[in-house]
Design a protein around this motif. Structure first.
Motif, PDB file in Angstrom:
ATOM      1  N   PRO A  13       4.383  -7.467  10.312  1.00 45.59           N
ATOM      2  CA  PRO A  13       4.339  -7.716   8.819  1.00 45.59           C
ATOM      3  C   PRO A  13       5.949  -7.875   8.349  1.00 45.59           C
ATOM      4  CG  PRO A  13       4.191  -5.354   9.329  1.00 45.59           C
ATOM      5  CD  PRO A  13       4.045  -6.251  10.847  1.00 45.59           C
ATOM      6  N   PRO A  14       6.261  -8.325   7.285  1.00 48.55           N
ATOM      7  CA  PRO A  14       7.507  -8.142   6.659  1.00 48.55           C
ATOM      8  C   PRO A  14       7.965  -6.766   6.917  1.00 48.55           C
ATOM      9  CG  PRO A  14       6.148  -9.414   5.209  1.00 48.55           C
ATOM     10  CD  PRO A  14       5.328  -8.692   6.144  1.00 48.55           C
ATOM     11  N   ARG A  40      -6.591   6.459   4.779  1.00 49.41           N
ATOM     12  CA  ARG A  40      -6.648   5.330   3.732  1.00 49.41           C
ATOM     13  C   ARG A  40      -6.826   4.026   4.685  1.00 49.41           C
ATOM     14  NH1 ARG A  40      -2.242   2.973   1.330  1.00 49.41           N
ATOM     15  NH2 ARG A  40      -0.885   4.859   2.018  1.00 49.41           N
ATOM     16  N   PHE A  41      -6.189   3.969   5.744  1.00 47.17           N
ATOM     17  CA  PHE A  41      -6.598   2.832   6.659  1.00 47.17           C
ATOM     18  C   PHE A  41      -7.966   2.983   7.268  1.00 47.17           C
ATOM     19  CE2 PHE A  41      -6.306   1.404  11.394  1.00 47.17           C
ATOM     20  CZ  PHE A  41      -6.366   0.037  11.097  1.00 47.17           C
ATOM     21  N   LYS A  42      -8.454   3.984   7.473  1.00 50.43           N
ATOM     22  CA  LYS A  42      -9.951   4.140   8.126  1.00 50.43           C
ATOM     23  C   LYS A  42     -10.802   3.344   6.952  1.00 50.43           C
ATOM     24  CE  LYS A  42     -12.582   7.916   8.580  1.00 50.43           C
ATOM     25  NZ  LYS A  42     -13.071   9.181   8.940  1.00 50.43           N
ATOM     26  N   ASP A  43     -10.688   3.835   5.759  1.00 48.54           N
ATOM     27  CA  ASP A  43     -11.687   3.326   4.750  1.00 48.54           C
ATOM     28  C   ASP A  43     -11.418   1.665   4.776  1.00 48.54           C
ATOM     29  OD1 ASP A  43     -12.667   5.720   4.263  1.00 48.54           O
ATOM     30  OD2 ASP A  43     -11.379   6.173   2.496  1.00 48.54           O
ATOM     31  N   ALA A  44     -10.174   1.354   4.598  1.00 46.33           N
ATOM     32  CA  ALA A  44      -9.812  -0.308   4.580  1.00 46.33           C
ATOM     33  C   ALA A  44     -10.275  -1.126   5.641  1.00 46.33           C
ATOM     34  CB  ALA A  44      -8.298  -0.413   4.291  1.00 46.33           C
ATOM     35  N   VAL A  45     -10.371  -0.436   6.982  1.00 50.25           N
ATOM     36  CA  VAL A  45     -10.548  -1.262   8.265  1.00 50.25           C
ATOM     37  C   VAL A  45     -12.295  -1.398   8.253  1.00 50.25           C
ATOM     38  CG1 VAL A  45     -10.456   0.567   9.979  1.00 50.25           C
ATOM     39  CG2 VAL A  45      -9.876  -2.090  10.386  1.00 50.25           C
ATOM     40  N   ARG A  46     -12.672  -0.070   7.790  1.00 52.24           N
ATOM     41  CA  ARG A  46     -14.076  -0.010   7.714  1.00 52.24           C
ATOM     42  C   ARG A  46     -14.717  -0.994   6.842  1.00 52.24           C
ATOM     43  NH1 ARG A  46     -18.208   2.019   5.036  1.00 52.24           N
ATOM     44  NH2 ARG A  46     -16.873   3.074   3.568  1.00 52.24           N
ATOM     45  N   GLU A  47     -14.257  -1.269   5.722  1.00 56.57           N
ATOM     46  CA  GLU A  47     -14.584  -2.280   4.772  1.00 56.57           C
ATOM     47  C   GLU A  47     -14.563  -3.547   5.302  1.00 56.57           C
ATOM     48  OE1 GLU A  47     -13.447  -3.207   0.314  1.00 56.57           O
ATOM     49  OE2 GLU A  47     -14.029  -1.040   0.793  1.00 56.57           O
ATOM     50  N   HIS A 186      -3.645  -5.723  15.013  1.00 50.03           N
ATOM     51  CA  HIS A 186      -3.111  -4.373  15.776  1.00 50.03           C
ATOM     52  C   HIS A 186      -2.428  -3.393  14.803  1.00 50.03           C
ATOM     53  CE1 HIS A 186       1.487  -4.854  15.411  1.00 50.03           C
ATOM     54  NE2 HIS A 186       1.321  -6.174  15.362  1.00 50.03           N
ATOM     55  N   THR A 187      -2.461  -2.173  15.653  1.00 51.36           N
ATOM     56  CA  THR A 187      -1.555  -0.812  14.851  1.00 51.36           C
ATOM     57  C   THR A 187      -0.590  -0.428  15.863  1.00 51.36           C
ATOM     58  OG1 THR A 187      -3.293   0.563  15.731  1.00 51.36           O
ATOM     59  CG2 THR A 187      -3.886  -0.309  13.725  1.00 51.36           C
ATOM     60  N   ILE A 235      -2.496  -0.820   8.031  1.00 56.56           N
ATOM     61  CA  ILE A 235      -2.694  -1.211   6.517  1.00 56.56           C
ATOM     62  C   ILE A 235      -2.008  -2.367   6.260  1.00 56.56           C
ATOM     63  CG2 ILE A 235      -1.859  -0.410   4.220  1.00 56.56           C
ATOM     64  CD1 ILE A 235      -2.800   2.371   4.841  1.00 56.56           C
ATOM     65  N   CYS A 236      -0.605  -2.639   6.685  1.00 55.75           N
ATOM     66  CA  CYS A 236       0.367  -3.780   6.527  1.00 55.75           C
ATOM     67  C   CYS A 236      -0.503  -4.924   7.070  1.00 55.75           C
ATOM     68  CB  CYS A 236       1.413  -3.698   7.019  1.00 55.75           C
ATOM     69  SG  CYS A 236       2.614  -2.562   6.226  1.00 55.75           S
TER      70      CYS A 236
END
Ligand SMILES: *Cc1c(COP(=O)(O)O)cnc(C)c1O
Length: 364
Positions: A13-14, A40-47, A186-187, A235-236
């Motif tokens: 990411p930038p 926060r990441f867990k919710d975003a990636v699950r969605e 990736h993370t 998240i990025c």
């Protein structure tokens, strides 16, 4: 000489965007153990993955290992030898015995050959969505149900893949994804387990955190927690995933235009009702009709600074810990492992470089 080209190249990411995302860690001073960025990441990636439940892990391998332990599996697990070492290692480390089933021309486990391998010791089927090609999930889920087995998928290559509009990790009892630096998404290092049975959440949490539940030591667990810096990277990268997939699609298309009519080279075919993620570009080299072996082709590319990889050679059934000759029982997988070559594949690979790679490859 031109720049060296490796098989993968991580998308970043930038810089400012990542710095901005980790800034809050200097205020919370919570670096790991299920912090706010992790959640926060867990919710975003699950969605994004369109799955029912999801838990994050420090890497994909431990995610798979913890999933097998959380399901309390023992005995035999029917699986594929045409995969990265991780899949088979996780089975053995979890105290189970892998039983190897051959693969189909699309490299995934041959569902027609699974039932013949079922014994009274079988507890699960573990398929791998190799190169983002999906297993026949409907058939495998049905076989599992019929025989009272668990259906598990190693979806390390399948981030973002959909089947009939459904997230691929939503099939089976449990799916594992890897968020390693070399994967589509990736993370840095990372992974997750997707599942349906809500009771697994507690088991996975115990496995991931030393078996500790408050002040009670419930089981003998490991340490596999994702930290805040990993989650911030996730998240990025999730913000840029659509661009990532579009760039990969263009590289994939360019390879196919160059190679689709080459005699003796087999490229990936589209699968029906599947939205691909363009994770890898494997070719299968037939030494007779192409006139050059896979291994000679690797050398030729290497002389030109291009580093293709033999994913997956050797088969995981060729581990020295297993009896000799095991690989002969899966002849399709064995032959594929001797002929397959994964060409450089990443979002920012230049189309002019794809043309150059193909030119060198096809030059006799
Ligand atoms: C990458 C990979 C894994 C392991 O994932 P890590 O996140 O690197 O631990 C497991 N299975 C397959 C097929 C993989 O390619």
């Amino acid at each position: 000489m031109s720049e060296q080209i490796f098989v993968t190249h991580s998308s970043m990411p930038p810089y400012e965007e990542y710095c901005n995302e980790i800034k809050s860690i200097w205020e919370t001073v919570q670096l790991t153990n299920g912090g706010p960025i992790h959640n926060r990441f867990k919710d975003a990636v699950r969605e994004y993955l369109k799955v029912q439940h999801l838990e994050l892990f420090v890497n994909g391998h431990l995610a798979l290992y913890c999933a097998l332990k959380a399901l309390k599996l023992s005995g035999e697990i029917i699986t594929t030898p045409f995969t990265f070492a991780s899949t088979t290692n996780a089975i053995v480390q979890a105290g189970c015995t892998p039983v190897f089933c051959d693969v189909k021309p699309d490299y995934t486990i041959d569902e027609e050959k699974i039932e013949a391998l079922i014994t009274e010791k079988t507890t699960a089927i573990l398929g791998v969505h190799v190169y983002g090609n999906i297993c026949n999930v409907e058939k495998i889920d049905a076989i599992a149900k019929k025989h009272g087995l668990r259906a598990i998928y190693d979806a390390a290559h399948a981030f973002g893949v959909q089947y009939k509009g459904r997230g691929i990790a939503d099939f089976g009892d449990v799916s594992m994804l890897s968020f390693h630096a070399t994967k589509v998404f990736h993370t840095i290092e990372g992974g997750c387990v997707c599942f349906h049975d809500e009771a697994l959440k507690k088991e996975l949490t115990l496995q991931r955190n030393f078996g500790v539940d408050g002040e009670t030591l419930q089981i003998f667990g490991t340490n596999a927690k994702m930290n805040e810096f990993q989650a911030a990277m996730g998240i990025c990268n999730l913000r840029h995933i659509d661009d990532e997939l579009a760039l990969r699609a263009a590289v994939f298309k360019r390879y196919s235009e160059n190679l689709q009519s080459a005699k003796g080279i087999k490229i990936l075919k589209d699968q029906e009702n599947v939205k691909r993620n363009f994770a890898y570009y494997p070719i299968l080299v037939d030494p007779e009709s192409f006139g050059v072996t896979r291994d000679d082709l690797i050398q030729k590319l290497q002389k030109n600074g291009i580093y293709a990889r033999k994913y997956f050679y050797p088969l995981t059934s060729e581990n020295k810990a297993f009896p000799n000759g095991l690989a002969e029982k899966t002849p399709v997988a064995k032959q594929d492992s001797e002929r397959v070559l994964c060409l450089p594949m990443y979002a920012h690979l230049k189309l002019s470089d794809v043309d150059r790679i193909c030119r060198i490859l096809l030059q006799k």
